[in-house]
Structures are given as structure tokens and as C-alpha cells.
Design an enzyme around this catalytic site. Structure first.
Site, PDB file in Angstrom:
ATOM      1  N   SER A 139      25.186  63.843  59.729  1.00 29.00           N
ATOM      2  CA  SER A 139      25.056  62.486  60.271  1.00 29.00           C
ATOM      3  C   SER A 139      23.593  62.061  60.330  1.00 29.00           C
ATOM      4  O   SER A 139      23.251  60.926  60.011  1.00 29.00           O
ATOM      5  CB  SER A 139      25.686  62.412  61.660  1.00 29.00           C
ATOM      6  OG  SER A 139      24.992  63.250  62.556  1.00 29.00           O
ATOM      7  N   ARG A 144      22.517  58.989  57.999  1.00 31.50           N
ATOM      8  CA  ARG A 144      22.143  57.760  58.696  1.00 31.50           C
ATOM      9  C   ARG A 144      20.812  57.238  58.160  1.00 31.50           C
ATOM     10  O   ARG A 144      20.690  56.072  57.798  1.00 31.50           O
ATOM     11  CB  ARG A 144      22.047  58.012  60.198  1.00 31.50           C
ATOM     12  CG  ARG A 144      21.733  56.755  60.989  1.00 31.50           C
ATOM     13  CD  ARG A 144      21.541  57.037  62.456  1.00 31.50           C
ATOM     14  NE  ARG A 144      22.713  57.691  63.024  1.00 31.50           N
ATOM     15  CZ  ARG A 144      22.730  58.950  63.453  1.00 31.50           C
ATOM     16  NH1 ARG A 144      21.648  59.679  63.382  1.00 31.50           N
ATOM     17  NH2 ARG A 144      23.822  59.466  63.941  1.00 31.50           N
ATOM     18  N   ASN A 194      20.459  53.899  55.762  1.00 36.21           N
ATOM     19  CA  ASN A 194      19.697  52.741  56.205  1.00 36.21           C
ATOM     20  C   ASN A 194      18.589  52.393  55.229  1.00 36.21           C
ATOM     21  O   ASN A 194      18.390  51.222  54.876  1.00 36.21           O
ATOM     22  CB  ASN A 194      19.093  53.009  57.580  1.00 36.21           C
ATOM     23  CG  ASN A 194      20.033  52.591  58.697  1.00 36.21           C
ATOM     24  OD1 ASN A 194      20.177  51.415  58.968  1.00 36.21           O
ATOM     25  ND2 ASN A 194      20.701  53.553  59.294  1.00 36.21           N
TER      26      ASN A 194
END
Lengths: 278, 156
Positions: free
Chosen positions: A200, A204, A208
């Protein structure tokens, strides 16, 4: 935003995007190295060391400067975050958080440079059409590398706090219970729990930054349309690119800092959680 | 998004950066901040101590001033009392001296008056004797008529 790619010919938008998402590579198969990611992250690491090193030298000599004050502000911010989450000797964790935060901010900030700048520079240097991804955090290798180190640290800190036996015991018995039948489900769940953290974390940040970069490229396509359109028809495209580019860049400053902050805080949370006894 | 050996290289880069920051960057900055915090705490403590000292000194000064004022009042009272006493005493002395002078003068006057009276009496008796002698034509023997003369003198 000139088309500096294949000499003379204007590439199609698809070609433009896929070209910008390509890495400068060396090697084959697994033993491929993304030269651009490596060089960019290493150069930024050196800059980070210089940046913090100047402040550290000034701090050691007892000289007070505004620059040192700024670095202190960052340091204090990071250290406060760590001290709120982790109780105990936090020198290493502060170093870890500071490294992650400053380095990721530096790497993410590369996203604010014009997407065509590296190609332009390469063109000037004579490497026309070379691939150069300027953003190391939009390369999964970069984010997974940091997340892997965090994963190892989580395990190391857990073992340090509970001992090898205690940690193994926890793998077998938590969270369902001590019954030997439950050992397999326990191990599976712990594995998922453990691996979810780095996955994660890295996804992430990668997601992004990759998305942000892609949107910059799409905005740059407006400039493309402007060069293709003739005369007055180019004006709306041009204005669109300027406005959308500025708005996205300003918004992206937030993402740059926010993602770095998240990637700094979560490892500390994971490590302090790993030291808690169930 | 292909995972390859770049990943391993990035781990190495990250570890080197982490080690450098842990080893060379964090200690001096952290030390400096700790030292400054200590200094600030000391400064605050010193300021508090100074304030307390100042308060103490102020109250001590107040005490000294009020004591001095009391003492001064006392001295003034004493002085005025003493001056009154001196004035009273001086008045007494003066009155006594005056009385004495008056008494002496009176005595003197008395003495003078008595002397004058005696003188006068003698002269009168003398005159009387001489007048009587002239009237009688002969000398009165003062010694023979001493008792008569004495009687006469006491009558005058």
C-alpha cells in the site's frame, strides 16, 4: 512544448504519451536498470545530503543562520511526528522519517519541472528522442525499494522488541488463537497484514505521482494541439494549457508534500505497531 | 511499470542515504536543538530566580524604608520633646533668676531704706540734741543723757 522527438515529424498523442512513459534502460530481462530513475534519485540524494549537511555543519559550529532555521523547522516537524507515535529511543526513526520525507519531497518536486524539459536537454546534448523519466517516485522500482526497506525494518524492530521466539509465536497464534488448527490461517493473515503495508505504501506514492505526471502530459498535449492548429484557433488551446498547467501545478504542490508526509508517517506507525505486544 | 534490478539499486541508494543522514546529519542538529532547549530552560529558570530575588529585595527595601521612617519619626518626636523640655527649663531658670534678682533688689532696697532710716534717726536725734542744747543754752552731755536720747530716738 515543441515536438523535439523524431526529427521533424510531429508524433501522435499516443506516441507522445508512451514515449514520455518510457525509461532509459540498460540490460535485459530482470537485470534491466532504469538509468533515469537511478541517476535522478541518486543526484537528488546527493542534493539532500548537501542541503542537510550544510545545516548540520552550521549546527555543529553553533552558527545561527536562516537556512539552518529552515532545516530545523523541517527537522522539528519530523521529530515531533515521530515522538508522538513512538516512545523510546527514536534517533534512528527520526533519521528514517527525515530521510523519507526530504528525499521523497525532492523526488516528487521533479514532477513540477516541465514534462518536456528532459527531452529538450537531451536534444541539445545530441541524444534526440532519448527516453528520460525525470520522476523517480513514478517508477515502481523506486517506491517499492523504499517500502521494502521499511518492511525489513518493521520485522527487525518487532524481533528486537519481542525476540525471535516471541515474534514467531505471534505469527502462529495471533489473531485467531493458540489452537494448532488455527496456525495456518494465522500465518496467512499475518502474511497479508505484513505485505499489505509495503504494497500500500509503494502503490500509493507511485499511483499519485504517476497519475500526476500523466495529467501534466495530457495538459502538454494541449500545447501540441496549439502547434498543430493554425493562427487564432491555437489561442484557446494555448490558454487551456497555461491555465490547466498552472492550476494542476499548484494543486500538485499539495500532493508532493502530502504523499511525502504519508510515506514518512506510516512507516513510523508500522514500526511502533510492530513493537506492541498482542 | 516493470519491476527489475533498478529496485535493488534503489534499495542500495536509499540505505546509503539513510545511513548518511543517521550518522552525520541527525546527531548535530538534534544535539543543537537539545542544547538550545536546555539553554532556554536554564534561561527561564534564571529569569524566575531573578524575579524572585527582585521581589525579595523590594520587600526588604520596603522594610528598610519603613523602619527608617519609624526611626526618623521617633527621632523627631524625641527632638521636639527635648526642645520643649529645654524651653520649659529655660523658662523656669529665667523665672527663678528673675525672682532671685527681684528678691535681691528688694532686700537691697530694704537695706538701703533701713540704713536711710537709721541715718535719718541719728541725724534727727543729733538735730534734736543740738536744738535742745541751743534751747537750753548748754551742752547736753550726750553720755549723761544717753538714756533720754535713746528713748527719744526710738520714739522718732
Amino acid at each position: 512544448m515543441a515536438a523535439e522527438h523524431a526529427a521533424g515529424a510531429t508524433p501522435s498523442p499516443t506516441e507522445y504519451i508512451s514515449h514520455h512513459l518510457g525509461h532509459l534502460t540498460v540490460g535485459e530481462g530482470f537485470w534491466t536498470f532504469h538509468i533515469d530513475t537511478l541517476i535522478m534519485s541518486a543526484v537528488l540524494a546527493v542534493l539532500v545530503v548537501l542541503f542537510l549537511g550544510i545545516a548540520a555543519r552550521q549546527a555543529a559550529s553553533g552558527k545561527q543562520t536562516k537556512f539552518l532555521g529552515f532545516v530545523e523547522l523541517v527537522f522539528d516537524f519530523v521529530d515531533t511526528q515521530v515522538s508522538e507515535m513512538y516512545h523510546g529511543d527514536r534517533r534512528f526513526l527520526t533519521a528514517l522519517a527525515l530521510t523519507l520525507f526530504v528525499w521523497i519531497v525532492a523526488m516528487n518536486t521533479m514532477d513540477l519541472l516541465p514534462v518536456d524539459l528532459p527531452g529538450q536537454v537531451a536534444g541539445l546534448a545530441g541524444y534526440d528522442g532519448a527516453h528520460w523519466r525525470i520522476l523517480p517516485t513514478a517508477d515502481l522500482n523506486g517506491t517499492i525499494a523504499m517500502a521494502t526497506v521499511v518492511l525489513v525494518l518493521v520485522v527487525v524492530f518487532a524481533i528486537k522488541a519481542k525476540g525471535v521466539g516471541g515474534y514467531a509465536h505471534e505469527w502462529l497464534t495471533a489473531p485467531f488463537g493458540k489452537n494448532p488448527i488455527l496456525w495456518i490461517p494465522n500465518i496467512l493473515l499475518n502474511l497479508v497484514e505484513l505485505l499489505a503495508k509495503p504494497v500500500s505504501l509503494s502503490m500509493r506514492l507511485f499511483g499519485n505521482m504517476f497519475a500526476g505526471e500523466l495529467i501534466f502530459m495530457l495538459i502538454a498535449l494541449l500545447g501540441f494541439a496549439a502547434t498543430n492548429a493554425a493562427g487564432a484557433a491555437a489561442v484557446p488551446y494555448f490558454l487551456g494549457q497555461v491555465i490547466a498547467g498552472s492550476v494542476w501545478a499548484v494543486f500538485h504542490i499539495l500532493i508532493v508534500l502530502l504523499q511525502a508526509f504519508i510515506f514518512m508517517v506510516l512507516p513510523i506507525v508500522y514500526i511502533s505497531m510492530a513493537q506492541e505486544h498482542h | 511499470m516493470d519491476i527489475n534490478a533498478t529496485f535493488i539499486a534503489q534499495i542500495v541508494v536509499f540505505l546509503i542515504l539513510l545511513w548518511v543522514i543517521f550518522k552525520f546529519i541527525v546527531p548535530p542538529i538534534s544535539n543543537m536543538i537539545d542544547e538550545r532547549q536546555k539553554k532556554i530552560a536554564e534561561g527561564l529558570a534564571a529569569a524566575e530566580r531573578g524575579q524572585k530575588d527582585l521581589d525579595e529585595a523590594k520587600s526588604r527595601a520596603d522594610a528598610v524604608v519603613s523602619e527608617a521612617r519609624d526611626r526618623a519619626n521617633q527621632i523627631i518626636d524625641q527632638a521636639s520633646r527635648r526642645s520643649n523640655e529645654i524651653v520649659e527649663q529655660a523658662k523656669h531658670t529665667a523665672t527663678a533668676e528673675g525672682d532671685r534678682l527681684i528678691a535681691a533688689a528688694k532686700q537691697q532696697i530694704e537695706l538701703e531704706a533701713t540704713k536711710a532710716r537709721e541715718d535719718l534717726r541719728r541725724q534727727v536725734s543729733d538735730l534734736t540734741v543740738r536744738t535742745a542744747a541751743k534751747l537750753l543754752g548748754r551742752e547736753i552731755d550726750a553720755s549723761k543723757h544717753a538714756d533720754l536720747l535713746g528713748k527719744l530716738a526710738s520714739e522718732i
